[in-house]
Design a protein around this motif. Structure first.
Motif, short mmCIF file in Angstrom:
data_model
loop_
_atom_site.label_atom_id
_atom_site.label_comp_id
_atom_site.label_asym_id
_atom_site.label_seq_id
_atom_site.Cartn_x
_atom_site.Cartn_y
_atom_site.Cartn_z
N ARG B 23 0.83 -1.20 0.00
CA ARG B 23 0.00 0.00 0.00
C ARG B 23 0.87 1.26 0.00
O ARG B 23 0.71 2.15 0.81
N ALA B 88 -8.42 8.38 16.58
CA ALA B 88 -8.86 8.18 15.20
C ALA B 88 -8.83 9.49 14.43
O ALA B 88 -9.32 10.51 14.92
N PRO B 89 -8.26 9.48 13.24
CA PRO B 89 -8.27 10.70 12.42
C PRO B 89 -9.70 11.16 12.13
O PRO B 89 -9.95 12.34 12.06
N GLU B 90 -10.60 10.20 11.97
CA GLU B 90 -12.00 10.57 11.77
C GLU B 90 -12.90 9.59 12.50
O GLU B 90 -12.81 8.38 12.30
N ASP B 92 -16.98 9.43 14.83
CA ASP B 92 -18.04 10.14 15.54
C ASP B 92 -18.06 9.58 16.96
O ASP B 92 -17.08 9.01 17.40
N HIS B 94 -19.38 7.00 18.16
CA HIS B 94 -19.42 5.55 18.32
C HIS B 94 -18.50 4.79 17.38
O HIS B 94 -18.15 3.65 17.67
N PHE B 95 -18.18 5.40 16.26
CA PHE B 95 -17.51 4.63 15.21
C PHE B 95 -16.26 5.32 14.67
O PHE B 95 -16.18 6.55 14.66
N PHE B 96 -15.34 4.49 14.17
CA PHE B 96 -14.30 4.99 13.28
C PHE B 96 -14.97 5.25 11.94
O PHE B 96 -15.88 4.52 11.54
N LYS B 97 -14.50 6.27 11.25
CA LYS B 97 -15.09 6.54 9.94
C LYS B 97 -14.04 6.42 8.85
O LYS B 97 -12.90 6.87 9.02
N VAL B 98 -14.42 5.80 7.77
CA VAL B 98 -13.52 5.65 6.62
C VAL B 98 -14.29 6.03 5.36
O VAL B 98 -15.52 6.02 5.36
N PRO B 99 -13.56 6.37 4.30
CA PRO B 99 -14.27 6.64 3.04
C PRO B 99 -15.15 5.44 2.67
O PRO B 99 -14.80 4.30 2.98
N LYS B 100 -16.22 5.73 2.05
CA LYS B 100 -17.22 4.69 1.78
C LYS B 100 -16.63 3.50 1.04
O LYS B 100 -15.85 3.64 0.10
N ILE B 101 -16.99 2.33 1.54
CA ILE B 101 -16.54 1.11 0.89
C ILE B 101 -17.69 0.55 0.09
O ILE B 101 -18.78 0.35 0.62
N ILE B 102 -17.44 0.37 -1.18
CA ILE B 102 -18.54 -0.04 -2.06
C ILE B 102 -18.72 -1.55 -1.99
O ILE B 102 -17.77 -2.29 -1.85
#
Lengths: 485, 102, 483
Positions: B23, B88-90, B92, B94-102
């Motif tokens: 990566r 976490a960089p992002e 809320d 309750h959750f870690f947030k990541v760019p949407k996974i399709i």
């Protein structure tokens, strides 16, 4: 503490001065931190010094029992040891802003003994380096000559002790990362037996090689710190459940009749003359003290660097996969897609050496190459360990130079990775075989820079090393020399 | 490097493949540099071929006493969600947030 | 398709993942449970925080050995863990701790009954222990996915079958049998809805008689046993259509779409995966001493197949009854406990299958949660079959007992449910019933035997359930036939 000499004391001296001067610990901490910040302008031994946090700690200690063996003693902690809620970044941009939610086991142990922690000792990024130059904060400098590297990767820990910013430090040693900088900064560095000290909370480089240990002014301090940080930890599967001896009891014992192995492979070409001369003089000291030297051979020594540069990067490539911008550390801006986010975050976060090792590691593990590289290296590792098992039948410990040269100039090797890697040629074998090893100052070589003497022993024979090192100290004064004196 | 006829151990193509596995994405000029450096390192490492390792067991753990380490199936305190997400960089509440996974 | 006439034969292999229901996770002390608030059951270890290290849960290891033995595998003497390296946001370390070449067990089999009453052994390649990943939650309206790591580190046992399964129906049966065994071992809930049992299927077709396997397709997103069967049926047909037209099957992963009843190709950006497995240096190897295996083997519960045989032999029950009783181990155990007290297998079986299961269903609970002891049920059954209370009253006693926990004998006394078996007492009621229901009485006299049932019912009603129905019937008959 007011006199300059006070800052040259060892742990015991500091403790005594603190008790006798009856200063309040927080005003002392303020002086200490300011002084360190001042010195660090030239040395850059720390990624950061959080003065307020140091004073806050001193306040906590002020109200605690004073029974701890390190009560009030300033101890630096390498930037790869987790300190709860304090920045811990492994000298890497990828861990920017990371404040661990827990303490490393060794940090807990230091706190329990009342140490005044100075977190964030500078280091090569993820401990990838032998010069401290790969730190994302810029490298630390050698207090003996600031145009030179302090060694690495625990260069900040070594420089912090050698420049008297702190009394002692913890570092980590994967292929020499405690011993090589300690040697280059003229102090003592101790890598314990693999499994002796819990790795829980040490941000991993190569899990099968990493070990935490002390960097100190003298062997007495190393023995004290070793006693404190060693021991079984149920949170680390590779921490060994073997009783911890009172290492300080081994101090002051004589070494008459001790058999010291001198391996021919460590005295061949490529070693500075100043280093050889210092080591030869040290051997003579040992002989005069009644030790017996034995010529030995460790025939697989020359393969150690190759072996290490497969196993280390392979494990590192996997250990560093977690830095992807999801859970902690650096995340690139404006990523629309998860794979791009991974790639951009990692590209921005890792420096060149980290990338090199990640690539090398993934290459040697990748489909079709595993057997030729990783598996082969693990087998050679067995041969290297077997060499040691064999020679320890005829000697108690092994004496070698710690590094083939004294500290080199900043920038001298940074563009030549292989040359850099070869500066760990004498320290890597102990990691591959899991042995305890110590470096002690034994003279000055090229450019009047310090030379270190390495002693290695069988697994869990730290006491032999302490005995041998202390005998040398009692008869020399290299450990009492300070930079800039 | 100089010697153009010497066969490369690792090619630019290999470096691209390994970069993908890692990566990492490397600019074309960097690929060349990494390729040269890695080739040099691997060239040195090739000396391991000299060692006869027939019948030698690989070392994964350096101390043979290291085996059968368990923990009992007993609860330990977890982190609070706040502590878990703190770095976490992002995220809320309750959750870690990541760019949407399709 | 796959009628005997088809040119092709179907080859199926199943990979089943079973979450082990340990108290804590596989490598840390966080609770292992379904349904907690997101990211509340997490710690540095399962979050993959820098510096954290795994330590293996002993119970997870031993539970895996239990399953391995129950599915006839060879438990290996040296077991190690490896890292499987791949990137996904539900995998915080970006490697999964799994087992590559030295798993817990190899080489087992399951005996699966066929539709025609025969049975076949399906080979089991291996069983290995690994950590589960977290969960991603997608919000259609937002450009984010959300990561919940509660599930990360749940112990997961993967059981890989040989490509021995010959039809979708057999795959279904294999799963039923496997689940049954694992439930018996009490090491997993095996709940597909909650994901504690998951299954991926591999299917390929080959010309009848061919030795070589065809290109296989992996099917994912199978959320029930029925989905496994349906997806395999669909895929069997799809592949046969392609092959019959001279086409080639592409080796790929396909997703089952439950709503549309089709599979569709899951195109991924990745080429072939290169997982770079290597031994995890953070975990040590495990030597499984034969003593441990034997101790675990000796303590295995009786498994369904054995229990079915024994129940037939020991209790002489019908196959159907046995199937219901052994469907769940607690039920089977309960049956045996009750029967020990009252030694009447058929009646106990009827009670359990009838009343007890009705209560379980009503209260949506299991046998432990019902608050019914084997002893209490045995007492009720004995009182009913001994004629002290009527069957009807017995059911009331059971209800009351379950609601209040009161002693059955106390309930009978308090509610006066003791059956009237005294002819003198019943005589008045019987006479009254004949008098009031003259039509039915005449019907009976005129040969309509059915009318008797009605009249007995009236006696029961009049006596508020207390009359001994058999005695009441006898008395009615006697009186009606007298004339």
């Amino acid at each position: 503490m007011t006199k300059k000499d006070d800052y040259l004391s060892n742990i015991e001296g500091y403790g005594r001065a603190l008790r006798e001067n009856a200063v309040s610990l927080n005003s002392y901490a303020e002086v200490l931190a300011s002084r360190a910040i001042d010195i660090d302008k030239d040395i850059h031994a720390f990624a950061r010094i959080d003065k307020e946090r140091v004073i806050e700690r001193a306040e906590e200690l002020e109200n605690s029992s004073r029974a701890g063996r390190l009560w009030g003693v300033p101890v630096a902690v390498k930037d790869n040891l987790c300190v709860k809620d304090e920045l811990t970044t492994c000298g890497s941009k990828i861990l920017e802003g990371f404040r661990p939610p827990y303490n490393a086991t060794v940090v807990e142990k230091l706190i329990a003994e009342g140490a005044l922690l100075f977190a964030g000792a500078n280091m090569d990024e993820f401990a990838f380096g032998s010069s401290c130059e790969t730190s994302c904060y810029g490298g630390a400098k050698n207090p003996w000559d600031t145009s030179r590297i302090p060694g690495g990767s625990s260069g900040g820990s070594a420089a912090a002790v050698a420049s008297t910013e702190v009394v002692a430090a913890l570092g980590s040693d994967t292929g020499g990362s405690i011993r090589q900088p300690a040697s280059m900064c003229g102090i003592v560095g101790f890598k314990p037996t693999y499994g002796r000290v819990s790795r829980y909370g040490l941000i991993a480089f190569a899990s099968s090689l990493d070990q935490i240990g002390p960097l100190t002014r003298d062997i007495t301090d190393s023995a004290i710190l070793l006693e404190i940080i060693s021991g079984h930890d149920h949170r680390d599967s590779t921490s060994v459940n073997v009783d911890v001896p009172r290492y300080t009891d081994s101090l002051s014992q004589d070494i008459k009749g001790m058999k010291i192995g001198i391996p021919e492979e460590y005295f061949q070409s490529g070693i500075d003359k100043g280093v050889t001369d210092s080591i030869d003089a040290a051997i003579k000291v040992y002989k005069d003290l009644g030790a017996e030297t034995v010529e030995i051979s460790l025939p697989h020594t020359k393969y150690a660097v190759s072996c290490y540069y497969i196993i280390g990067p392979a494990e590192a490539s996997s250990n560093l996969a977690r830095y992807d911008g999801v859970h902690y550390g650096h995340r690139c801006a404006n990523s629309q897609d998860i794979i791009d986010m991974y790639i951009d975050s990692r590209n921005e976060g890792f420096g060149a050496e980290a990338k090199r090792r990640i690539l090398l590691g993934n290459y040697s593990l990748s489909s079709g190459y595993y057997e030729a590289y990783y598996l082969k290296a693990q087998k050679v590792r067995t041969k290297i360990a077997d060499d040691f098992r064999e020679v320890f039948k005829s000697c108690d410990c092994i004496l070698t130079p710690t590094a083939p040269t004294t500290a080199f100039k900043i920038g001298e090797r940074i563009e030549d990775p292989l040359k850099m890697y070869l500066s760990d040629v004498f320290t890597i074998p102990a990691n591959l075989a899991g042995l305890p090893a110590v470096t002690i100052p034994c003279g000055f070589g090229e450019n009047d820079m310090p030379v270190g003497l390495q002693l290695m022993a069988e697994p869990f024979a730290e006491e032999t090393l302490i005995r041998a090192a202390h005998a040398f100290e009692r008869n020399t004064d290299y450990h009492k020399r300070f930079a800039g004196e | 490097m100089g010697n153009k006829t010497k066969k490369k151990i690792i090619t630019a193509e290999d470096v691209r493949y390994v970069a993908k596995l890692s990566r990492l994405s490397l600019d074309e000029d960097k690929i060349g540099k990494f390729q040269e450096q890695l080739d040099g390192i691997l060239g040195y490492i090739a000396q391991l071929d000299e060692v006869n390792t027939d019948g030698v067991l690989p070392t994964t753990h350096v101390l043979s006493s290291m085996k059968n380490v368990f923990r009992e199936d007993e609860l330990r305190e977890s982190l609070t969600t706040e502590a878990a997400l703190k770095n976490a960089p992002e995220a809320d509440e309750h959750f870690f947030k990541v760019p949407k996974i399709i | 398709m796959n009628t005997k006439k088809s040119k092709y034969e179907t080859v199926v292999g199943l990979e089943v993942h079973v979450q082990l229901s340990t108290k804590t996770k596989i490598f840390c002390g966080c609770a292992n449970g379904f349904g907690a608030d997101p990211n509340t059951q997490v710690c540095p270890v399962c979050l993959g925080q820098p510096g954290s290290l795994p330590v293996l849960n002993r119970t997870a290891f031993e539970s895996s050995i239990k399953v391995a033995l129950a599915i006839n595998c060879d438990v290996q003497e040296i077991v190690k863990f490896d890292r499987k390296n791949y990137y996904y946001p539900d995998l915080p370390k970006n490697y999964q701790i799994s087992q590559f070449d030295m798993p817990i067990a190899y080489d087992g089999h399951l005996t699966v009954p066929g539709e025609d009453g025969s049975s076949r052994d399906i080979g089991i390649t291996r069983a290995h222990l690994e950590e589960d990943a977290g969960k991603l939650i997608h919000d259609e309206k937002k450009p984010f996915s959300y990561v919940d790591l509660n599930r990360t580190g749940t112990p997961l046992l993967e059981i890989v079958s040989e490509p021995d399964i010959q039809s979708p129906g057999e795959a279904y049966q294999y799963l039923v049998i496997l689940k049954h065994i694992i439930k018996y071992l009490d090491v997993s809930d095996c709940n597909m809805e909650e994901g504690s049992l998951r299954c991926d299927a591999n299917i390929s077709l080959r010309k009848r008689g061919d030795k070589e396997l065809g290109s296989k397709v992996e099917i994912k997103n199978l959320n029930s046993f029925k989905a496994v069967r349906d997806a395999l049926l669909y895929e069997e047909e799809r592949q046969e259509d392609i092959l019959s037209e001279g086409g080639r099957i592409e080796q790929e992963t396909r997703l089952w779409d439950e709503k549309r009843g089709i599979t569709s190709s899951m195109r991924s950006k990745e080429g072939a995966q290169d997982y770079r497995y290597f031994p995890d240096p953070d975990l040590v190897p495990f030597e499984v001493r034969s003593g441990l295996v034997e101790t675990i083997r000796e303590n295995l519960p009786e498994l369904p197949v054995k229990k079915i045989e024994r129940f037939a032999e020991q209790y002489k029950l019908d196959k159907k009854d046995i199937e219901v009783l052994v469907s769940e181990r607690p039920i089977a155990d309960f049956f045996e406990k009750v029967n020990t007290e009252c030694n009447n297998p058929k009646v106990v079986s009827n009670w359990i299958q009838g009343e007890v299961m009705m209560h379980l269903k009503d209260k949506a609970t299991n046998i432990e949660g019902l608050g019914l002891s084997a002893k209490a049920l045995a007492v009720i059954i004995k009182l009913a079959s001994g004629g002290t209370i009527s069957g009807l009253a017995a059911k009331d006693v059971l209800n009351t007992h379950i609601d209040t926990g009161d002693d059955p004998e106390v309930i009978i006394k308090e509610q006066g449910l003791e059956q009237v078996s005294d002819e003198g007492e019943l005589d008045v009621i019987v006479n009254k019933v004949i008098e009031v229901n003259e039509k039915s009485a005449n019907d009976y006299r005129n040969g309509k035997v059915n009318a008797l049932g009605f009249l007995v019912g009236q006696v029961m009603r009049e006596s508020r359930g207390k009359a001994n129905p058999k005695l009441a019937g006898d008395m009615l008959k006697k009186k009606l036939e007298r004339k």
